[in-house]
Design an enzyme around this catalytic site. Structure first.
Site, PDB file in Angstrom:
ATOM      1  N   ALA A   1       0.855  -1.198   0.000  1.00  0.00           N
ATOM      2  CA  ALA A   1       0.000   0.000   0.000  1.00  0.00           C
ATOM      3  C   ALA A   1       0.881   1.235   0.000  1.00  0.00           C
ATOM      4  O   ALA A   1       2.088   1.146  -0.262  1.00  0.00           O
ATOM      5  CB  ALA A   1      -0.925  -0.012   1.201  1.00  0.00           C
ATOM      6  N   ASN A   2       0.306   2.387   0.269  1.00  0.00           N
ATOM      7  CA  ASN A   2       1.084   3.626   0.371  1.00  0.00           C
ATOM      8  C   ASN A   2       0.450   4.509   1.439  1.00  0.00           C
ATOM      9  O   ASN A   2      -0.559   4.140   2.041  1.00  0.00           O
ATOM     10  CB  ASN A   2       1.133   4.329  -0.991  1.00  0.00           C
ATOM     11  CG  ASN A   2      -0.255   4.633  -1.488  1.00  0.00           C
ATOM     12  OD1 ASN A   2      -0.965   5.423  -0.895  1.00  0.00           O
ATOM     13  ND2 ASN A   2      -0.668   3.980  -2.574  1.00  0.00           N
ATOM     14  N   ARG A   3       1.016   5.674   1.649  1.00  0.00           N
ATOM     15  CA  ARG A   3       0.601   6.500   2.791  1.00  0.00           C
ATOM     16  C   ARG A   3      -0.563   7.446   2.512  1.00  0.00           C
ATOM     17  O   ARG A   3      -0.827   8.338   3.304  1.00  0.00           O
ATOM     18  CB  ARG A   3       1.788   7.339   3.269  1.00  0.00           C
ATOM     19  CG  ARG A   3       2.901   6.526   3.837  1.00  0.00           C
ATOM     20  CD  ARG A   3       3.958   7.439   4.426  1.00  0.00           C
ATOM     21  NE  ARG A   3       5.150   6.702   4.756  1.00  0.00           N
ATOM     22  CZ  ARG A   3       5.264   5.948   5.831  1.00  0.00           C
ATOM     23  NH1 ARG A   3       4.269   5.849   6.691  1.00  0.00           N
ATOM     24  NH2 ARG A   3       6.380   5.287   6.071  1.00  0.00           N
ATOM     25  N   SER A   4      -1.222   7.288   1.385  1.00  0.00           N
ATOM     26  CA  SER A   4      -2.330   8.208   1.094  1.00  0.00           C
ATOM     27  C   SER A   4      -3.424   8.097   2.157  1.00  0.00           C
ATOM     28  O   SER A   4      -3.829   6.995   2.523  1.00  0.00           O
ATOM     29  CB  SER A   4      -2.914   7.872  -0.281  1.00  0.00           C
ATOM     30  OG  SER A   4      -4.142   8.527  -0.443  1.00  0.00           O
TER      31      SER A   4
ATOM     32  N   ALA B   1      -4.378   7.333  -4.774  1.00  0.00           N
ATOM     33  CA  ALA B   1      -2.973   6.947  -4.939  1.00  0.00           C
ATOM     34  C   ALA B   1      -2.975   5.442  -5.202  1.00  0.00           C
ATOM     35  O   ALA B   1      -2.861   4.629  -4.284  1.00  0.00           O
ATOM     36  CB  ALA B   1      -2.188   7.275  -3.678  1.00  0.00           C
TER      37      ALA B   1
END
Ligand code: C5P
Length: 407
Positions: A214-217, A280
């Site tokens: 995943a990512n930090r969005s 994102a």
């Protein structure tokens, strides 16, 4: 008619009074405006109208009992209190208002009203003296203080010989008040009659049943845009990856996890006048589909993981041969040469506009409350906005999009 309540879901609590018959008409009026209606009848309401009539008009089952085994197993009253955009109580009897003001949860209707965090609209209907009674006035003041909206009652002929305020507002007046409460009032806002699609949040790409990429969005900017578009009068669908944010008011939210699910949900939500791709999306996903078994640590070190590219949702929609939204907006999170990269992205993705922001660590934009953006158009025009709260950025963007559509 324009579906001013397109994809909105209304939990309609029908109280026990003669005006309950008008609640049946209200179901029709709400559905005409594009809403789906989940009826809940109190025991008193069932003296005046049947759950069957409400269910037939709503096109779905009506709920009556707090301890209904089937429906508790299927949905549960707490879920019922959440899975909607608003709660409308019509007619709201003196007794229902008193129960709400006192925080009682004696049956399904009052339990839902206590458990819900959704916006609530009451359409009171009662005898003139009951409405004028100091107890009802006190309850009304408490409910208004709690942020509950009230429409009516109107003065006029009632079942009893007295006349004066007490008659329930007409179904279309209630539907209008609901739209106002959700920020959707027809005739208001630059995006009335428009459909807006927004993606927001990260995507999760499963590695196995317990791990993911995943990512930090945080989804804050995308959610704020969806809320601002709804407040500007648009019918908004928000396709969101996993986020820890509440659903924006008056927005139809479709929850997804992976990029591929997000693409499918976006395609299902078309047509739209404006499509804003603020999510994102994870660029890659593990090549091998996650099975149902957790990958074990077996002492030989981690197994190599190969990745494959996810579909580019923005490019797929922007390059659609048919049914491309007239305005397709992409986002660019860059750490350097922001404008140059954004220009290249417009060309590569085929979108009309890029909202570019600097997400380098010093900015604190990712997950933060503020954003500083450049708006770059395909024709080369650029606007650079000061650092603003994400809600304000959203309002300005929505006004900017509306201006482009109007040109
Ligand atoms: O290519 P990049 O990820 O920088 O592009 C960002 C823009 O493209 C954003 O608007 C994002 O929502 C969109 N995007 C997408 N699907 C992807 C990757 C990015 O819609 N797979």
């Amino acid at each position: 008619m324009i579906e001013t309540l397109h994809k909105r879901r209304v939990l309609l609590v029908i109280g026990g009074g003669i005006a309950a018959y008008k609640a049946l008409d209200l179901i029709r009026r709400l559905r005409e405006r594009g809403a789906s209606v989940c009826p809940v009848l109190t025991a008193g309401a069932q003296e005046f109208v049947t759950p069957l009539a409400a269910a037939a008009l709503a096109g779905e089952r009506a709920h009556t009992d707090l301890f209904d085994r089937a429906s508790e197993a299927e949905i549960g009253h707490i879920k019922l209190a959440r899975q909607a955009d608003a709660v409308v109580v019509a007619p709201a009897t003196a007794n229902l208002m008193a129960s709400m003001a006192g925080g009682h949860a004696a049956d399904l209707a009052t339990t839902i009203l206590l458990a819900t965090t959704l916006p609530i609209l009451l359409a009171p209907a009662m005898n003139v003296q009951m409405w004028a009674h100091p107890a009802t006035r006190r309850n009304r003041a408490i409910l208004e203080g709690d942020g509950i909206r009230i429409v009516g009652p109107n003065a006029g002929r009632m079942a009893e010989p007295e006349s004066g305020p007490g008659r329930m507002a007409e179904p279309n007046e209630i539907a209008d008040a609901l739209e106002r409460m959700l920020g959707l009032q027809a005739g208001d806002g630059p995006l009335v009659g428009r459909r807006v699609l927004v993606t927001s949040g990260p995507t999760h790409e499963p590695i196995d049943p317990v791990r993911y990429i995943a990512n930090r969005s945080s989804g804050r900017q995308g959610h704020a845009i969806a809320a601002a578009a709804a407040a500007a009068g648009a019918a908004v669908t928000l396709v969101s990856g996993p986020v820890a944010l509440p659903d924006p008011p008056g927005v139809a939210v479709v929850r997804v996890e992976t990029a591929r699910e997000m693409l499918a949900a976006v395609e299902a939500a078309l047509p739209a006048d404006i499509a804003v791709f603020a999510a994102a999306v994870a660029d890659w996903r593990p090549e091998h589909e996650a099975g149902t078994k957790k990958i074990k640590k077996d002492g030989t070190g981690p197994a190599p993981m190969s990745l494959v590219e996810n579909p580019d949702i923005l490019a797929t929609i922007a390059r659609r041969p048919a049914g491309r939204p007239p305005l397709v907006v992409g986002f660019a999170a860059e750490t350097d040469r922001v404008i140059e990269h954004a220009r290249a992205k417009i060309a590569r993705k085929g979108c009309d506009l890029i909202v570019a922001n600097d997400v380098s660590a010093e900015g604190g934009v990712m997950g933060g409350a503020d954003n500083a953006v450049h708006v770059i158009r395909r024709d080369g025009a650029i606007e650079t906005w000061p650092r603003l709260g994400k809600d304000e950025v959203a309002r300005r963007l929505v006004a900017y999009f509306a201006g482009l559509l109007a040109d």
